[in-house]
Design a protein around this motif. Structure first.
Motif, PDB file in Angstrom:
ATOM      1  N   GLY A  32       0.708  -1.441  -0.359  1.00  0.00           N
ATOM      2  CA  GLY A  32      -0.174  -0.042   0.511  1.00  0.00           C
ATOM      3  C   GLY A  32       0.544   1.206  -0.073  1.00  0.00           C
ATOM      4  O   GLY A  32       2.500   1.343  -0.107  1.00  0.00           O
ATOM      5  N   ARG A  33       0.462   2.254  -0.312  1.00  0.00           N
ATOM      6  CA  ARG A  33       1.078   3.745  -0.404  1.00  0.00           C
ATOM      7  C   ARG A  33       1.565   4.155   1.025  1.00  0.00           C
ATOM      8  O   ARG A  33       2.561   4.588   0.667  1.00  0.00           O
ATOM      9  N   ASP A  34       0.871   3.623   1.980  1.00  0.00           N
ATOM     10  CA  ASP A  34       1.075   3.316   3.733  1.00  0.00           C
ATOM     11  C   ASP A  34       0.876   2.672   4.315  1.00  0.00           C
ATOM     12  O   ASP A  34       0.133   1.752   3.682  1.00  0.00           O
ATOM     13  N   HIS A  37      -2.909   3.133   4.767  1.00  0.00           N
ATOM     14  CA  HIS A  37      -2.985   2.181   3.453  1.00  0.00           C
ATOM     15  C   HIS A  37      -3.342   1.126   3.286  1.00  0.00           C
ATOM     16  O   HIS A  37      -4.509  -0.220   3.208  1.00  0.00           O
ATOM     17  N   ARG A  38      -2.255   0.311   4.031  1.00  0.00           N
ATOM     18  CA  ARG A  38      -1.937  -1.113   3.961  1.00  0.00           C
ATOM     19  C   ARG A  38      -2.771  -1.821   5.377  1.00  0.00           C
ATOM     20  O   ARG A  38      -2.993  -2.755   4.255  1.00  0.00           O
ATOM     21  N   GLU A  40      -5.618  -0.635   6.092  1.00  0.00           N
ATOM     22  CA  GLU A  40      -7.033  -0.849   5.674  1.00  0.00           C
ATOM     23  C   GLU A  40      -7.587  -2.183   4.446  1.00  0.00           C
ATOM     24  O   GLU A  40      -8.536  -2.606   4.651  1.00  0.00           O
ATOM     25  N   LEU A  41      -6.008  -2.151   3.802  1.00  0.00           N
ATOM     26  CA  LEU A  41      -6.043  -3.602   2.936  1.00  0.00           C
ATOM     27  C   LEU A  41      -6.456  -4.705   3.584  1.00  0.00           C
ATOM     28  O   LEU A  41      -6.489  -5.889   3.481  1.00  0.00           O
TER      29      LEU A  41
END
Length: 58
Positions: A32-34, A37-38, A40-41
């Motif tokens: 992920g971007r950061d 984000h990771r 959330e995924l």
């Protein structure tokens, strides 16, 4: 679900009892971007697995 067909066939042929639950491992690499984000995924993936009644032990 990968092992479900084989398990049902073995039960039907009398080669396996119902206690032999299909199981396996799923390894996931999350990109992920950061960190947010990771996270959330990962949470989204956990929800998908929960919706499919997959037990997650880690």
């Amino acid at each position: 679900m990968v092992n479900e067909f084989l398990t049902r066939r073995r039960i039907a042929e009398g080669m396996q009892n119902k206690r032999g639950m299909p199981k396996g491992r799923l390894y996931v690499s999350v990109v992920g971007r950061d960190d947010g984000h990771r996270s959330e995924l990962v949470e989204s993936q956990r929800q998908v697995l929960a919706d499919l009644s997959v037990k997650v032990y880690n």
